[in-house]
Design an enzyme around this catalytic site. Structure first.
Site, mmCIF file in Angstrom:
data_model
loop_
_atom_site.group_PDB
_atom_site.id
_atom_site.type_symbol
_atom_site.label_atom_id
_atom_site.label_comp_id
_atom_site.label_asym_id
_atom_site.label_seq_id
_atom_site.Cartn_x
_atom_site.Cartn_y
_atom_site.Cartn_z
ATOM 1 N N ASP A 78 83.625 53.738 35.691
ATOM 2 C CA ASP A 78 84.434 52.527 35.848
ATOM 3 C C ASP A 78 85.137 52.446 37.204
ATOM 4 O OD1 ASP A 78 83.692 51.993 33.238
ATOM 5 O OD2 ASP A 78 85.449 53.005 32.419
ATOM 6 N N GLN B 276 77.946 55.865 34.766
ATOM 7 C CA GLN B 276 78.875 56.980 34.540
ATOM 8 C C GLN B 276 79.310 57.605 35.870
ATOM 9 O OE1 GLN B 276 75.784 57.100 32.286
ATOM 10 N NE2 GLN B 276 77.024 55.535 31.312
ATOM 11 N N LYS C 247 81.356 50.455 40.320
ATOM 12 C CA LYS C 247 79.978 50.618 40.824
ATOM 13 C C LYS C 247 79.211 49.304 40.747
ATOM 14 C CE LYS C 247 79.249 53.771 37.686
ATOM 15 N NZ LYS C 247 80.622 53.891 37.145
ATOM 16 N N SER D 30 87.231 47.946 48.843
ATOM 17 C CA SER D 30 87.201 46.782 47.960
ATOM 18 C C SER D 30 88.644 46.471 47.565
ATOM 19 C CB SER D 30 86.335 47.123 46.741
ATOM 20 O OG SER D 30 86.504 46.176 45.726
ATOM 21 N N ALA E 161 84.850 48.114 29.677
ATOM 22 C CA ALA E 161 83.929 46.974 29.757
ATOM 23 C C ALA E 161 82.881 47.040 28.650
ATOM 24 C CB ALA E 161 83.246 46.959 31.127
ATOM 25 N N THR F 64 78.776 62.841 29.265
ATOM 26 C CA THR F 64 77.656 62.102 28.705
ATOM 27 C C THR F 64 76.422 63.013 28.750
ATOM 28 O OG1 THR F 64 76.556 59.952 28.674
ATOM 29 C CG2 THR F 64 76.921 60.925 30.854
ATOM 30 N N ILE G 140 92.202 49.516 45.504
ATOM 31 C CA ILE G 140 93.396 49.966 46.203
ATOM 32 C C ILE G 140 94.465 48.866 46.156
ATOM 33 C CG2 ILE G 140 92.480 49.293 48.496
ATOM 34 C CD1 ILE G 140 93.928 51.959 49.479
ATOM 35 N N GLY H 270 85.989 48.091 25.107
ATOM 36 C CA GLY H 270 87.297 47.428 25.081
ATOM 37 C C GLY H 270 88.460 48.398 24.907
ATOM 38 N N ARG H 271 88.169 49.713 24.868
ATOM 39 C CA ARG H 271 89.255 50.687 24.680
ATOM 40 C C ARG H 271 90.164 50.710 25.910
ATOM 41 N NH1 ARG H 271 85.910 56.108 23.365
ATOM 42 N NH2 ARG H 271 84.460 55.111 24.801
ATOM 43 N N GLY I 72 79.133 49.969 31.422
ATOM 44 C CA GLY I 72 79.618 48.591 31.447
ATOM 45 C C GLY I 72 79.955 48.282 32.888
ATOM 46 N N HIS I 73 79.118 47.508 33.550
ATOM 47 C CA HIS I 73 79.273 47.250 34.986
ATOM 48 C C HIS I 73 79.624 45.777 35.190
ATOM 49 C CE1 HIS I 73 76.444 50.897 35.906
ATOM 50 N NE2 HIS I 73 77.576 51.249 35.333
ATOM 51 N N THR I 74 80.774 45.543 35.795
ATOM 52 C CA THR I 74 81.273 44.172 35.935
ATOM 53 C C THR I 74 80.960 43.618 37.316
ATOM 54 O OG1 THR I 74 83.122 44.947 34.596
ATOM 55 C CG2 THR I 74 83.328 42.736 35.553
HETATM 56 P P1 GDP Z 1 81.759 50.290 36.801
HETATM 57 O O1 GDP Z 1 81.472 50.782 35.429
HETATM 58 O O2 GDP Z 1 81.901 51.402 37.788
HETATM 59 O O3 GDP Z 1 80.793 49.246 37.269
HETATM 60 O O4 GDP Z 1 83.197 49.577 36.732
HETATM 61 P P2 GDP Z 1 83.715 48.558 35.587
HETATM 62 O O5 GDP Z 1 83.091 47.242 35.801
HETATM 63 O O6 GDP Z 1 83.597 49.193 34.236
HETATM 64 O O7 GDP Z 1 85.258 48.539 35.899
HETATM 65 C C1 GDP Z 1 85.756 48.119 37.142
HETATM 66 C C2 GDP Z 1 86.710 46.943 36.918
HETATM 67 O O8 GDP Z 1 87.475 46.723 38.088
HETATM 68 C C3 GDP Z 1 86.004 45.633 36.636
HETATM 69 O O9 GDP Z 1 86.816 44.850 35.811
HETATM 70 C C4 GDP Z 1 85.875 45.009 38.032
HETATM 71 O O10 GDP Z 1 85.781 43.594 37.986
HETATM 72 C C5 GDP Z 1 87.173 45.441 38.665
HETATM 73 N N1 GDP Z 1 87.139 45.690 40.113
HETATM 74 C C6 GDP Z 1 86.126 46.211 40.873
HETATM 75 N N2 GDP Z 1 86.542 46.391 42.154
HETATM 76 C C7 GDP Z 1 87.831 45.970 42.201
HETATM 77 C C8 GDP Z 1 88.824 45.953 43.235
HETATM 78 O O11 GDP Z 1 88.601 46.369 44.364
HETATM 79 N N3 GDP Z 1 90.058 45.483 42.893
HETATM 80 C C9 GDP Z 1 90.358 45.050 41.642
HETATM 81 N N4 GDP Z 1 91.591 44.624 41.399
HETATM 82 N N5 GDP Z 1 89.445 45.055 40.646
HETATM 83 C C10 GDP Z 1 88.210 45.535 40.918
HETATM 84 P P1 IMO Z 2 80.144 53.224 33.488
HETATM 85 O O1 IMO Z 2 78.721 53.223 33.967
HETATM 86 C C1 IMO Z 2 83.379 55.347 31.480
HETATM 87 C C2 IMO Z 2 82.207 58.244 28.396
HETATM 88 C C3 IMO Z 2 82.596 57.914 26.964
HETATM 89 C C4 IMO Z 2 82.782 59.321 26.411
HETATM 90 C C5 IMO Z 2 81.664 60.101 27.113
HETATM 91 C C6 IMO Z 2 80.389 60.262 26.292
HETATM 92 O O2 IMO Z 2 80.633 51.902 33.046
HETATM 93 O O3 IMO Z 2 81.037 53.888 34.488
HETATM 94 P P2 IMO Z 2 78.421 58.603 25.616
HETATM 95 O O4 IMO Z 2 78.464 57.332 24.825
HETATM 96 O O5 IMO Z 2 77.859 58.465 26.983
HETATM 97 O O6 IMO Z 2 77.791 59.725 24.854
HETATM 98 O O7 IMO Z 2 79.982 59.010 25.776
HETATM 99 O O8 IMO Z 2 81.365 59.383 28.295
HETATM 100 N N1 IMO Z 2 81.435 57.189 29.091
HETATM 101 C C7 IMO Z 2 81.940 56.388 30.029
HETATM 102 N N2 IMO Z 2 83.199 56.272 30.503
HETATM 103 N N3 IMO Z 2 82.390 54.610 32.010
HETATM 104 C C8 IMO Z 2 81.127 54.735 31.565
HETATM 105 O O9 IMO Z 2 80.083 54.119 32.150
HETATM 106 C C9 IMO Z 2 80.852 55.632 30.506
HETATM 107 N N4 IMO Z 2 79.741 55.977 29.818
HETATM 108 C C10 IMO Z 2 80.108 56.936 28.970
HETATM 109 O O10 IMO Z 2 83.782 57.168 26.912
HETATM 110 O O11 IMO Z 2 84.005 59.850 26.844
HETATM 111 MG MG MG Z 3 82.190 50.609 33.497
#
Ligand code: GDP
Ligand code: IMO
Ligand code: MG
Length: 430
Positions: free
Chosen positions: A13, A223, A16, A412, A298, A238, A331, A301-302, A40-42
């Protein structure tokens, strides 16, 4: 030749998805190489939000090929749902391909994940319950079902019936729970088989040919390093390798073809699920970061656990990935804080550790050794150049570069595709 890799350096998270979307503008081919729909990639484009779980985050760039690679575990029902969301928004899915070597997450994997967590009491991992661990376990035990098996439905059906019979014994005799209905499972797959088979490709030759022809190939990690099966806080990890090495095994690409490894670093730390977290803040500062950063999963929802930036973790990620560049995200969330703490090493039983110890029990005992940096008050989310950033913000960036020994090439400052400060040329440098 450009083999560009994007990986997470903390617990996932880091942002990426957003970074892959930005870099995809220049990519010919985008490849997911590990994990599954635990990700979960946003991606946010002009205020419209897309959350991608299995599809590569470059999917919104319709000119690039998007490949779900051999090392990914795929829940085909989730994949079709994700594609139908894109189609409803008027986007094309013609460029989405699936490796015929990828393993299928079966309904019994999802159920097994749920039951394992439910029956583990205090020892639960806090998984996403998407069937990831059970699917990879069966893959390595050579009890898996692969996408290529769907081409001849008899092959698929024979395996699926045999493996579900075994799993149902586990569900009923060990867990004392209900069995799954085998005929229903087979019929559900029959209904989607054609749609999936139409997208299957032998991706290894395709991706290597693209690299050999000098195309820009982008490998998207899910991850992150601390969730890596070998180098994370085992067993709170994972079941795959979300590192640059994972590209080699998960996409069928030689190490010599990887030309750039971009580590995404969130300006503070978050973690979802169980497991030790040395810089965790359970006070109002942690709450402030969670609220300002919108730190809620993402996928599930935790609420994400939040804490100070841990550079002992990022250093570890830098070493195991061979990072060439850092992209620093979120940042902007730290604006307004008087003092920022950054962990540079751990103390365990009176001894200093400049690396991550192997034993999860040791990490759980570790106390962070912090350095304190002064914060800044300005809202930086609209800034477009490095020069505009407040001096203390620049010091924070430089501190990360100094401790990790890797340059910060992009910053970013907001969730939208456009909210970026380019410090060094990420695209043409290598
Ligand atoms: P990922 O799993 O690494 O792709 O990241 P996630 O999408 O799970 O979580 C990143 C969250 O931060 C998302 O809600 C993005 O929209 C948001 N986000 C990404 N870059 C930035 C940033 O530079 N600033 C802020 N405020 N939010 C960001
Ligand atoms: P992205 O790609 C954050 C965590 C789970 C749990 C552990 C094992 O969005 O960064 P799993 O279901 O993979 O067997 O769970 O890994 N986990 C993540 N935490 N971002 C993720 O993916 C994750 N994918 C798995 O919460 O602790
Ligand atoms: Mg994510």
């Amino acid at each position: 030749m450009t083999g560009r890799v994007v990986v997470g350096t903390q617990w996932g998270d880091e942002g990426k998805g957003k970074i892959v979307d930005v870099l995809s503008e220049h990519a010919d081919t985008i490849v997911r190489f590990q994990g599954g729909n635990n990700a979960g990639h946003t991606v946010i484009v002009d205020g419209e939000k897309f959350v991608l779980h299995l599809l590569p985050s470059g999917v919104l760039h319709e000119n690039a090929k998007c490949i779900i690679g051999p090392g990914v575990v795929v829940d085909p029902f989730v994949l079709l749902d994700e594609m139908s969301v894109l189609k409803k928004k008027g986007l094309s899915c013609d460029h989405i391909l699936i490796s015929d070597r990828a393993h299928i997450i079966m309904p019994y994997h999802v159920y097994q994940d749920e039951l394992q967590e439910k029956h583990s009491g205090n020892n639960k991992i806090g998984t996403t319950k998407r069937g990831i661990g059970p699917c990879y376990s069966d893959k390595f035990a050579r009890h898996g079902i692969r996408m290529c098996d769907l081409r001849d439905f008899h092959v698929f059906e024979e395996k699926a019936r045999r493996f579900l019979a075994e799993k149902n014994r586990l569900f009923t005799e060990i867990y004392g729970e209900k069995p799954l209905d085998c005929d229903k499972m087979i019929n559900d797959f029959k209904a989607i088989r054609d749609e999936i088979v139409a997208r299957l490709v032998e991706s290894v030759s395709m991706v290597n040919q693209d690299l050999d022809e000098g195309k820009d190939v982008l490998f998207e990690g899910a991850q992150a390093a601390m969730l890596d099966i070998n180098y994370g806080t085992y067993p709170y990890v994972t079941s795959s390798s979300p590192t640059s090495a994972g590209v080699c095994t998960g996409a069928g690409v030689a190490p010599s073809k990887i030309t750039q490894v971009i580590g995404v670093v969130k300006a503070y730390s978050t973690r979802v699920g169980e497991g030790p977290f040395v810089t965790e803040l359970t006070d109002e500062i942690g709450e402030q970061i969670r609220t300002n950063g919108g730190e809620y999963g993402a996928t599930t929802g935790r609420p994400r656990r939040c804490g100070w930036l841990d550079l002992n973790v990022v250093k570890h990620a830098s070493i195991i990935n061979g990072l060439t560049d850092i992209v620093l995200t979120k940042i902007d969330v730290l604006s307004g804080m008087d003092t920022l703490k950054v962990c540079v090493a751990y103390e365990i039983d009176g001894q200093r550790y400049d690396y991550i110890p192997s034993s999860v029990e040791d990490v759980a005992k570790a106390k962070p050794i912090y350095e304190e940096l002064e914060g800044w008050k300005e809202d930086i989310s609209k800034m477009e150049t490095y020069e505009e950033l407040p001096e203390n913000c620049k010091r924070y960036v430089q501190f990360i570069e100094k401790i990790c020994g890797v340059r910060v090439s992009m910053i970013s400052v907001g969730p939208d595709r456009k909210n970026n400060i380019y410090v060094h040329d990420l695209i043409h440098a290598r």
